[in-house]
Design a protein around this motif. Structure first.
Motif, mmCIF file in Angstrom:
data_model
loop_
_atom_site.group_PDB
_atom_site.id
_atom_site.type_symbol
_atom_site.label_atom_id
_atom_site.label_comp_id
_atom_site.label_asym_id
_atom_site.label_seq_id
_atom_site.Cartn_x
_atom_site.Cartn_y
_atom_site.Cartn_z
ATOM 1 N N ILE A 123 -42.664 -9.496 9.376
ATOM 2 C CA ILE A 123 -44.200 -9.588 9.242
ATOM 3 C C ILE A 123 -44.850 -8.283 8.741
ATOM 4 O O ILE A 123 -45.629 -8.371 7.946
ATOM 5 C CB ILE A 123 -44.827 -10.062 10.590
ATOM 6 C CG1 ILE A 123 -46.269 -10.416 10.565
ATOM 7 C CG2 ILE A 123 -44.590 -8.683 11.602
ATOM 8 C CD1 ILE A 123 -46.604 -11.365 9.688
ATOM 9 N N LEU B 212 -46.762 -8.434 5.219
ATOM 10 C CA LEU B 212 -47.947 -8.004 5.249
ATOM 11 C C LEU B 212 -48.331 -6.816 4.325
ATOM 12 O O LEU B 212 -49.234 -6.650 3.547
ATOM 13 C CB LEU B 212 -48.447 -7.516 6.686
ATOM 14 C CG LEU B 212 -48.744 -8.708 7.686
ATOM 15 C CD1 LEU B 212 -49.059 -8.045 8.984
ATOM 16 C CD2 LEU B 212 -50.025 -9.680 7.208
ATOM 17 N N ALA C 293 -52.824 -12.555 4.650
ATOM 18 C CA ALA C 293 -52.298 -11.825 5.944
ATOM 19 C C ALA C 293 -52.481 -12.607 7.037
ATOM 20 O O ALA C 293 -51.565 -12.772 7.884
ATOM 21 C CB ALA C 293 -53.243 -10.425 6.005
ATOM 22 N N MET D 284 -49.779 -13.893 9.732
ATOM 23 C CA MET D 284 -49.831 -13.862 11.306
ATOM 24 C C MET D 284 -50.162 -14.948 12.139
ATOM 25 O O MET D 284 -49.298 -15.151 13.146
ATOM 26 C CB MET D 284 -50.810 -12.860 11.730
ATOM 27 C CG MET D 284 -50.794 -11.318 11.070
ATOM 28 S SD MET D 284 -52.011 -10.253 11.684
ATOM 29 C CE MET D 284 -53.402 -10.933 10.884
ATOM 30 N N GLY E 84 -50.297 -6.340 13.040
ATOM 31 C CA GLY E 84 -51.107 -7.154 11.883
ATOM 32 C C GLY E 84 -52.532 -6.504 11.709
ATOM 33 O O GLY E 84 -52.873 -5.911 10.837
#
Length: 462
Positions: A133, A137, A158, A162, A184
Motif C-alpha cells: 500500500i 500510494l 489513493a 486504501m 494512507g
C-alpha cells in the motif's frame, strides 16, 4: 587540523551514502537485528520446549539473514529504473490482492484466516500488504501532483486503493485495517491534499466504518438467534470466538468449515480495554495475554532483571511476537523500552531529513511512507503491550519473530536505502554539483514538502 579532520569525516559519510545508502538508516537496521536476536533467544522459551533450543533461534536467524541479503541487494540498485517502476509496484499490488483473496479459502487457525500455508513456510499477506500500500500510494500521489498539491484523480486513486486493501484485510484483523488507514491518511497529508478535501474524506470514512459496524452488529444478533434455534434442535454450533480467545494456549488448527466471525471477540476486547484500570484482575481466557504482559513489565521494577532473566516469557502467550516489547521491558527496564522506541522514531526523523531536500515527489513519498509504516506499526505494538490500545496481534518490526514480517520490513529498509543512495545530498544540492536520477515524465513531479535553502532564515511552518 581539526577542520581538515571534520571535512574528511563529512566526505567519508557522503561517499558511504553514495555507495551503500544512508549510514544512519543502516545503523538503525543493524541495531534492530541485534536486539531481535538477543531478545528472541529469551522470549522463545515456549517454542524451545517443543522444538529445541537451537532450532527456534536458528530459524529466526535464517529469516534475518535472508532478509538482510534482500536489503543489501535492493539498496545497491537504483529505485528509479523504468522497468522497476513500471512492473514492480503494479505487480506487488496484484500479488497482494490475489493472496488476500486466497486467504479466504485457507483453513481456520485460532478462529481466524490469516495465512497461506506453504510447504515449510506460512505466508501472511496482511504483512506484505503494508509494504504494497505504501509503494502504490507513493506511485499515485507522485503521478497526480500538480503545483505541489494533489489532483482529484490522485485522491480518488489513493482512497480506492486504501478501501480495497482495508476491505480485504478486515477479516484478518481490525488493527491491520486501522494501520493501513493511518499510513494512507498520513501519506495523503504529506502528498499535499487540501484541508477541505481531507476533512470530507475523513468524515466519509468514519460514516462508512460506522455503517459496517452497525450492519455487522445486526448480523451477529441474527446469527445468535439462529444458533439458539439450532441448539434447541440438537444441532451443534461452532463458536469461533472461543477458539480465538484460547489462541494464547494453543496454536492447533481449527479446520471447522463454519463461517469465521470475530466481531464478538473484538467487542469483548474493546469492552475489556474501556473498563480496564491497568491493575491486577482475575485472569481468564479473555484477559490472560494483557495481564501477563503487564506482569512482565511490572517485574522489571523499572530497571530490568537482566538479559536472559525473564520470568514471564514462559507463561506469556506469543511472547516472541505479539508481546516481545513486554519481554524487552522486563529484561532491560524502562531505559531499554525507551531506547527501542527512540530507534523507530529516529528512523522517521532521518527519513524526514532526507525528504526535505529531495526535489522529486516519488522518492520523497517512498522513503517517508516506508518510515511511517515501520514506525506506526512499532507504535501500535507498543501501545497494545502497554494497554494504551486494546489487545490485538501486531509484530514489532524486525524484532518480533515471524518470517513474512521480517522479510517485509527488510524489503522496506532496502527501498529506503536505495532512495537515500540515489537522491541528491544536501551538500550537492547546495553546491549544485549533482542531479537526481531521471524519472519517467509522468512521475517527474516536484516534492510537495521540499524545503529550499534560502540566504536568510525563513519560517518553514507558514
Amino acid at each position: 587540523m581539526a577542520e581538515k579532520t571534520k571535512k574528511t569525516g563529512t566526505t567519508s559519510l557522503q561517499e558511504f551514502n553514495s555507495k551503500y545508502g544512508d549510514p544512519w538508516i543502516w545503523g538503525i537496521f543493524i541495531m534492530l537485528i541485534l536486539i531481535s536476536i538477543v531478545e528472541n533467544y529469551t522470549a522463545s522459551s515456549q517454542e524451545v520446549e517443543k522444538v529445541g533450543i537451537y532450532w527456534s533461534i536458528g530459524k529466526h536467524m535464517i529469516f534475518l539473514g535472508v532478509g538482510a541479503a534482500f536489503t543489501w541487494i535492493i539498496a545497491r540498485h537504483d529505485y528509479n529504473k523504468p522497468t522497476f517502476l513500471a512492473m514492480s509496484i503494479p505487480l506487488l499490488a496484484l500479488v497482494t490482492v490475489v493472496t488476500l483473496v486466497l486467504v479466504f479459502f485457507q483453513p481456520v487457525t485460532n478462529g481466524a484466516q490469516r495465512a497461506i500455508h506453504l510447504p515449510g513456510f506460512t505466508f501472511q499477506p496482511t504483512e506484505f500488504s503494508k509494504l504494497s500500500i505504501v509503494t502504490l500510494l507513493a506511485y499515485f500521489l507522485a503521478k497526480y501532483q500538480k503545483n505541489k498539491g494533489l489532483t482529484n484523480g490522485g485522491i480518488a486513486a489513493a482512497c480506492l486503493s486504501m478501501g480495497i486493501y482495508a476491505g480485504l484485510m478486515y477479516r484478518s484483523g481490525l488493527t491491520n485495517c486501522l494501520l493501513v488507514g493511518a499510513i494512507g491518511f498520513s501519506m495523503l497529508i504529506i502528498g499535499g491534499i487540501q484541508f477541505k478535501k481531507f476533512c470530507a474524506i475523513s468524515a466519509t470514512a468514519a460514516i462508512l466504518l460506522g455503517g459496517v459496524f452497525i450492519i455487522k452488529d445486526q448480523g451477529n444478533k441474527n446469527d445468535e438467534l439462529i444458533a439458539a434455534a439450532e441448539s434447541s434442535n440438537g444441532i451443534e454450533h461452532v463458536d469461533a470466538t472461543k477458539s480465538d480467545n484460547a489462541a494464547g494456549d494453543s496454536h492447533k488448527e481449527d479446520k471447522a468449515e463454519a463461517r469465521v466471525d470475530r466481531s464478538n471477540m473484538r467487542r469483548g476486547r474493546i469492552d475489556a480495554w474501556l473498563h480496564s484500570n491497568l491493575l491486577y484482575e482475575e485472569m481468564n481466557n479473555s484477559n490472560r495475554q494483557a495481564m501477563l504482559s503487564r506482569m512482565a513489565q511490572a517485574h522489571s521494577n523499572g530497571y530490568g532483571v537482566g538479559i536472559g532473566q525473564s520470568r514471564e516469557c514462559s507463561r506469556l502467550p506469543l511472547a516472541f511476537s505479539d508481546y516481545i516489547f513486554s519481554i524487552i521491558v522486563e529484561e532491560l527496564g524502562l531505559e531499554g523500552g525507551i531506547f527501542v522506541l527512540i530507534l523507530y522514531l529516529s528512523l522517521l526523523g532521518r527519513a524526514f531529513m532526507i525528504v526535505r531536500r529531495c526535489h522529486r515527489a516519488l522518492p520523497s513519498l517512498l522513503i517517508i511512507g516506508l518510515a511511517l509504516f515501520i514506525t506506526l506499526q512499532a507504535l501500535f505494538h507498543i501501545a497494545i503491550n502497554t494497554g494504551v490500545f486494546p489487545v490485538s496481534g501486531q509484530p514489532l518490526p524486525l524484532i518480533s519473530k515471524g518470517g513474512t514480517s521480517i522479510l517485509t520490513i527488510c524489503l522496506a529498509f532496502g527501498i529506503m536505502l536505495s532512495v537515500s543512495r540515489t537522491v541528491t545530498t544536501s551538500k550537492k544540492a547546495k553546491d549544485n554539483k549533482g542531479k537526481e536520477p531521471e524519472l519517467p515524465d509522468e512521475l517527474n513531479t516536484e516534492n510537495p514538502i521540499e524545503i529550499i535553502p534560502e540566504p536568510t532564515p525563513i519560517n518553514i511552518w507558514k
